[in-house]
Design a protein around this motif. Structure first.
Motif, PDB file in Angstrom:
ATOM      1  N   LYS A 172       0.904  -1.192   0.001  1.00 53.11           N
ATOM      2  CA  LYS A 172       0.023  -0.055  -0.082  1.00 53.11           C
ATOM      3  C   LYS A 172       0.949   1.338   0.156  1.00 53.11           C
ATOM      4  CE  LYS A 172      -3.996  -1.981   2.318  1.00 53.11           C
ATOM      5  NZ  LYS A 172      -4.732  -2.029   3.579  1.00 53.11           N
ATOM      6  N   GLU A 173       0.218   2.215  -0.614  1.00 49.41           N
ATOM      7  CA  GLU A 173       1.389   3.565  -0.496  1.00 49.41           C
ATOM      8  C   GLU A 173       1.147   4.082   0.636  1.00 49.41           C
ATOM      9  OE1 GLU A 173       1.099   7.851  -2.686  1.00 49.41           O
ATOM     10  OE2 GLU A 173      -0.410   6.628  -3.296  1.00 49.41           O
ATOM     11  N   ILE A 174       2.557   4.654   0.802  1.00 49.92           N
ATOM     12  CA  ILE A 174       2.775   5.099   2.381  1.00 49.92           C
ATOM     13  C   ILE A 174       3.792   6.454   1.975  1.00 49.92           C
ATOM     14  CG2 ILE A 174       4.891   3.703   2.434  1.00 49.92           C
ATOM     15  CD1 ILE A 174       4.516   3.100   5.177  1.00 49.92           C
ATOM     16  N   ASN A 175       3.569   7.292   3.078  1.00 49.91           N
ATOM     17  CA  ASN A 175       4.196   8.777   3.005  1.00 49.91           C
ATOM     18  C   ASN A 175       5.488   8.536   3.840  1.00 49.91           C
ATOM     19  OD1 ASN A 175       3.806   8.994   5.823  1.00 49.91           O
ATOM     20  ND2 ASN A 175       1.900   9.909   5.524  1.00 49.91           N
ATOM     21  N   ASP A 176       6.478   9.463   3.621  1.00 49.01           N
ATOM     22  CA  ASP A 176       7.622   9.511   4.025  1.00 49.01           C
ATOM     23  C   ASP A 176       7.858   9.171   5.580  1.00 49.01           C
ATOM     24  OD1 ASP A 176       8.999   9.617   1.647  1.00 49.01           O
ATOM     25  OD2 ASP A 176       9.795  11.584   1.794  1.00 49.01           O
ATOM     26  N   LYS A 177       6.807   9.789   6.346  1.00 53.08           N
ATOM     27  CA  LYS A 177       6.905   9.894   7.643  1.00 53.08           C
ATOM     28  C   LYS A 177       6.529   8.477   8.514  1.00 53.08           C
ATOM     29  CE  LYS A 177       4.443  11.659  11.872  1.00 53.08           C
ATOM     30  NZ  LYS A 177       3.360  12.895  12.302  1.00 53.08           N
ATOM     31  N   ASP A 178       5.581   7.770   7.655  1.00 54.81           N
ATOM     32  CA  ASP A 178       5.017   6.281   8.084  1.00 54.81           C
ATOM     33  C   ASP A 178       6.040   5.455   7.535  1.00 54.81           C
ATOM     34  OD1 ASP A 178       2.704   7.237   9.347  1.00 54.81           O
ATOM     35  OD2 ASP A 178       1.562   7.071   7.617  1.00 54.81           O
ATOM     36  N   PHE A 179       6.854   5.567   6.130  1.00 56.00           N
ATOM     37  CA  PHE A 179       7.946   4.731   6.028  1.00 56.00           C
ATOM     38  C   PHE A 179       9.052   4.970   6.817  1.00 56.00           C
ATOM     39  CE2 PHE A 179      11.269   4.069   2.428  1.00 56.00           C
ATOM     40  CZ  PHE A 179      11.289   2.616   2.646  1.00 56.00           C
ATOM     41  N   LYS A 180       9.289   6.062   7.384  1.00 47.26           N
ATOM     42  CA  LYS A 180      10.570   6.093   8.473  1.00 47.26           C
ATOM     43  C   LYS A 180      10.138   5.317   9.694  1.00 47.26           C
ATOM     44  CE  LYS A 180      13.752   9.403  10.811  1.00 47.26           C
ATOM     45  NZ  LYS A 180      13.665  10.641  11.196  1.00 47.26           N
ATOM     46  N   LYS A 181       8.772   5.462  10.079  1.00 38.87           N
ATOM     47  CA  LYS A 181       8.251   4.656  11.419  1.00 38.87           C
ATOM     48  C   LYS A 181       8.430   3.371  11.174  1.00 38.87           C
ATOM     49  CE  LYS A 181       4.338   4.492  14.692  1.00 38.87           C
ATOM     50  NZ  LYS A 181       3.014   4.922  14.736  1.00 38.87           N
ATOM     51  N   LEU A 182       8.110   2.771   9.932  1.00 40.42           N
ATOM     52  CA  LEU A 182       7.890   1.374   9.563  1.00 40.42           C
ATOM     53  C   LEU A 182       9.617   0.841   9.618  1.00 40.42           C
ATOM     54  CD1 LEU A 182       6.486  -0.976   8.455  1.00 40.42           C
ATOM     55  CD2 LEU A 182       6.739  -0.229   6.283  1.00 40.42           C
TER      56      LEU A 182
END
Length: 364
Positions: A354-364
């Protein structure tokens, strides 16, 4: 009389036609990328894009500048100590060093840093438990430096585990995937001797805990209200600091080359399996980066998906808990997937990105 028409092709004409046809095929092949056998080049380009998306979250390098005409020591934020003797160094082209030496240091001590730096803990297919991964690089006047033949660099690495750790050197393949090669060096800690010539009056000390070390007993005594002289206090503080430092770093070892270094040990288990990952066909995934991040051990495994080659993890321990993380980049957007799991025999997972933004990608 019947007339028969015969056509006899001239040899020169045959050669001309063959040559023209060959040139035409070559031109068409060059103009049509689908006929080119360049999957390998495309894979490298696509994977480079994946790695670049991850790189912005990696642990930043620490940089130091020291004089090139005398020995010096630099210390990293996590405690890595590098003893630099310029006489043991030379530029890669063989030119003399400049006035200064620039030192680059990375200290990767947890899984987040290992993953974001794409530094999986694998040695020739065998899983490693990391006690810290480090990058040490040097340059002078913009040119890379190496160790002279037969010379070594004295380094003390942080002690992050009570288990015996060995030295590994890291090397990336052409896709950027890390592999660690074991050296013959193991890490040791030598505890400093406690000064037994102290003139303190210890007749009032009550040794109520025989498990404590001598230095801990003395410091308990000092903290109990005894008023030592300034010289005794300074000596006791120095002993305490030396003792604390000795517990946090290994003894100095000599590394034979600059680059990636790891304090690791092999995970010694017999019950292992494979894990297979596939992607939902509706997601049209052409390439992806896939990781297994273990929960109870400091270990990370990485695999690529490209050219319809499904990622496969081998020799992973059954019963261990982990998190699987996958991501790809399409039209400069990141699509990701994550799930927790317990390793079971012959696992097969289908991943839905699923598409994810930079903030959530860093958190992931």
């Amino acid at each position: 009389l019947p007339v028969m028409c015969h056509s006899k092709r001239h040899p020169t004409m045959t050669k001309t036609l063959t040559l023209s046809l060959s040139i035409y095929i070559i031109i068409c092949s060059c103009n049509n990328p689908k006929t080119r056998n360049d999957n390998g080049a495309n894979d490298k380009s696509d994977i480079a894009t994946l790695n670049e998306a991850l790189k912005k979250f990696e642990e930043p390098s620490q940089t130091f500048k020291v004089a090139a005409d005398k020995p010096s020591v630099v210390t990293g934020r996590k405690g890595t100590k590098i003893s630099i003797n310029p006489k043991d160094l030379i530029t890669e082209s063989g030119k003399p060093l400049g006035q200064n030496i620039e030192v680059e240091l990375k200290e990767l001590t947890n899984q987040e840093q290992l993953l974001s730096s794409n530094a999986q803990t694998i040695s020739d297919g065998k899983l490693l438990i990391s006690g810290g991964a480090y990058f040490i690089g040097m340059s002078s006047n913009g040119e890379k430096i190496k160790l002279k033949e037969g010379k070594s660099l004295g380094v003390q690495f942080p002690k992050l585990s009570d288990k015996e750790m060995a030295l590994f050197y890291g090397q990336r393949n052409d896709l950027g995937q890390m592999n660690w090669q074991k050296a013959t060096v193991t890490f040791k800690v030598t505890k400093p001797e406690v000064n037994t010539t102290t003139t303190w009056d210890t007749s009032y000390i009550v040794w109520d805990d025989e498990k404590k070390s001598d230095i801990e007993k003395i410091m308990d005594y000092v903290d109990s209200g005894y008023n030592p002289t300034p010289e005794e206090k300074e000596r006791s503080i120095k002993q305490r600091k030396n003792y604390a430092v000795s517990q946090k770093v290994y003894d100095k070892i000599g590394i034979s080359k600059l680059g990636w270094i790891n304090c690791d040990r092999f995970l010694d288990v017999d019950n292992t399996t494979e894990l297979y990952a596939t992607f939902n066909p509706q997601d049209s995934v052409k390439n992806a980066n896939v990781y297994l991040v273990f929960k109870d051990i400091n270990s990370v495994i990485q695999a690529y998906y490209y050219s319809d080659k499904s990622p496969q993890f081998e020799n992973i321990p059954i019963g261990y808990k982990a998190r699987l993380i996958a991501y790809t980049v399409k039209d400069e957007k990141v699509f990701a997937y994550s799930t927790g799991l317990t390793i079971t025999k012959g696992q097969k997972l289908t991943l839905n990105l699923k598409e994810i933004n930079d903030k959530d990608f860093k958190k992931l």
